[in-house]
Write a protein that holds these residues in place. Sequence first.
Motif, short mmCIF file in Angstrom:
data_model
loop_
_atom_site.label_atom_id
_atom_site.label_comp_id
_atom_site.label_asym_id
_atom_site.label_seq_id
_atom_site.Cartn_x
_atom_site.Cartn_y
_atom_site.Cartn_z
N ILE A 52 0.81 -1.23 0.00
CA ILE A 52 0.00 0.00 0.00
C ILE A 52 0.84 1.27 0.00
O ILE A 52 0.29 2.36 -0.15
CB ILE A 52 -0.99 0.03 1.19
N HIS A 53 2.15 1.14 0.17
CA HIS A 53 2.99 2.33 0.06
C HIS A 53 3.30 2.68 -1.39
O HIS A 53 3.85 3.75 -1.68
CB HIS A 53 4.31 2.11 0.81
N ILE A 54 2.92 1.79 -2.29
CA ILE A 54 3.19 1.99 -3.71
C ILE A 54 2.08 2.86 -4.31
O ILE A 54 0.89 2.58 -4.09
CB ILE A 54 3.26 0.63 -4.44
N PRO A 55 2.41 3.91 -5.05
CA PRO A 55 1.37 4.76 -5.65
C PRO A 55 0.38 3.94 -6.49
O PRO A 55 0.79 3.11 -7.30
CB PRO A 55 2.18 5.72 -6.53
N GLY A 56 -0.88 4.17 -6.25
CA GLY A 56 -1.92 3.47 -7.00
C GLY A 56 -2.35 2.16 -6.40
O GLY A 56 -3.26 1.51 -6.93
N VAL A 57 -1.71 1.75 -5.31
CA VAL A 57 -2.10 0.49 -4.64
C VAL A 57 -2.79 0.81 -3.33
O VAL A 57 -2.20 1.41 -2.43
CB VAL A 57 -0.88 -0.42 -4.37
N GLY A 58 -4.06 0.43 -3.24
CA GLY A 58 -4.81 0.60 -2.00
C GLY A 58 -4.95 -0.73 -1.29
O GLY A 58 -4.42 -1.76 -1.74
N LYS A 59 -5.71 -0.73 -0.21
CA LYS A 59 -5.85 -1.97 0.57
C LYS A 59 -6.57 -3.07 -0.21
O LYS A 59 -6.28 -4.25 -0.03
CB LYS A 59 -6.58 -1.68 1.89
N SER A 60 -7.50 -2.70 -1.06
CA SER A 60 -8.24 -3.73 -1.80
C SER A 60 -7.32 -4.46 -2.79
O SER A 60 -7.38 -5.69 -2.91
CB SER A 60 -9.43 -3.12 -2.54
N LEU A 61 -6.46 -3.72 -3.48
CA LEU A 61 -5.53 -4.36 -4.40
C LEU A 61 -4.48 -5.17 -3.62
O LEU A 61 -4.11 -6.27 -4.05
CB LEU A 61 -4.84 -3.32 -5.28
N GLU A 62 -4.05 -4.63 -2.50
CA GLU A 62 -3.10 -5.37 -1.68
C GLU A 62 -3.70 -6.70 -1.24
O GLU A 62 -3.05 -7.75 -1.31
CB GLU A 62 -2.71 -4.54 -0.47
N GLN A 63 -4.95 -6.67 -0.81
CA GLN A 63 -5.63 -7.91 -0.41
C GLN A 63 -5.76 -8.86 -1.60
O GLN A 63 -5.64 -10.09 -1.44
CB GLN A 63 -7.02 -7.59 0.16
N LYS A 64 -5.99 -8.32 -2.78
CA LYS A 64 -6.11 -9.15 -3.99
C LYS A 64 -4.79 -9.86 -4.27
O LYS A 64 -4.76 -11.03 -4.65
CB LYS A 64 -6.53 -8.28 -5.18
N ILE A 65 -3.69 -9.14 -4.06
CA ILE A 65 -2.36 -9.74 -4.26
C ILE A 65 -2.14 -10.86 -3.26
O ILE A 65 -1.71 -11.97 -3.61
CB ILE A 65 -1.26 -8.66 -4.15
N PHE A 108 12.16 7.25 3.51
CA PHE A 108 11.37 6.80 2.36
C PHE A 108 10.07 6.17 2.82
O PHE A 108 8.98 6.53 2.33
CB PHE A 108 12.19 5.80 1.54
N PHE A 109 10.15 5.26 3.79
CA PHE A 109 8.95 4.56 4.25
C PHE A 109 8.08 5.46 5.12
O PHE A 109 6.85 5.34 5.10
CB PHE A 109 9.35 3.28 4.98
N SER A 110 8.70 6.36 5.86
CA SER A 110 7.92 7.30 6.67
C SER A 110 7.03 8.16 5.80
O SER A 110 5.89 8.48 6.17
CB SER A 110 8.87 8.17 7.49
N GLN A 111 7.52 8.52 4.62
CA GLN A 111 6.78 9.41 3.73
C GLN A 111 5.74 8.68 2.88
O GLN A 111 4.68 9.22 2.59
CB GLN A 111 7.76 10.15 2.83
N CYS A 112 6.05 7.44 2.46
CA CYS A 112 5.14 6.78 1.52
C CYS A 112 4.16 5.81 2.17
O CYS A 112 3.14 5.47 1.58
CB CYS A 112 5.92 6.09 0.41
N LEU A 113 4.47 5.34 3.39
CA LEU A 113 3.52 4.48 4.09
C LEU A 113 2.44 5.34 4.74
O LEU A 113 2.77 6.34 5.39
CB LEU A 113 4.23 3.70 5.19
N PRO A 114 1.17 4.98 4.64
CA PRO A 114 0.15 5.70 5.40
C PRO A 114 0.49 5.66 6.89
O PRO A 114 0.95 4.63 7.40
CB PRO A 114 -1.14 4.91 5.10
#
Length: 250
Positions: free
Chosen positions: A7-20, A66-72
Amino acid sequence: MLNNTYIHIPGVGKSLEQKIWAQGIHTWEEFLELEEKILIPPARKARICEEIKKSSEHLASKNYCFFSQCLPSAEHWRAYSAFSDSVAFVDIETTGLSQHRDKITVVGIYNGKESKTYVRDINLDEIVEEFSKYKLLVSFNGARFDLPFIKSEFPDIEFNQLHIDLMYPLRRIGYSGGLKNIEKMLGISRSEDTEGITGFDAVRLWKNYEKRGDQEALDILVKYNKEDIVNLKTIIELTYPKMVEKALRG
């Protein structure tokens, strides 16, 4: 959990993460190895692969910014195991609840092995340098209280670290209420000297020290604060597996 995270990747939300995850792909390595089998549109899949490679490089170099900024912010807890070698468990005591009217009296910082105490009019200014040593901060209600309070008195502190405010991930796995209540739920006990002490008592103890020179009152206050920060580590160690399980279940 961090290299299970997308979910830290642009365009990836929790629903897509769960799908993966539902396709049996958990780690970044698995995603890259099994890319051809993953049922995601090719263009999006290619972007995710590029971001995984970038994330892997940042993790290898321990680039917490990096992770502090891109992770919710609500998901910073996922970075605990990856950055627990540079963690500060933090708790403060104050003269009241308003960062505009009140002041910090004690700051406690525990690195998992050693606790350090900073007291107003003794060594409180040293926290500026101390905080700069850590990549990850862990608090309880620190997002709303501790860190803004510290920032108001010490604006030079950047607080660009990852920050796990335990109150929120704990609530998601069924542990609600204040810190002392959660300690009891987990079977964590306090010392005889501090059992039953509350935040209001902490204010009273400081006043007794400040106005009457009561050293015993300060000693108890410092001990109370130390137990807070040491117990934060115990709490996250006990509950982290449940946080991971809850996240993977969705």
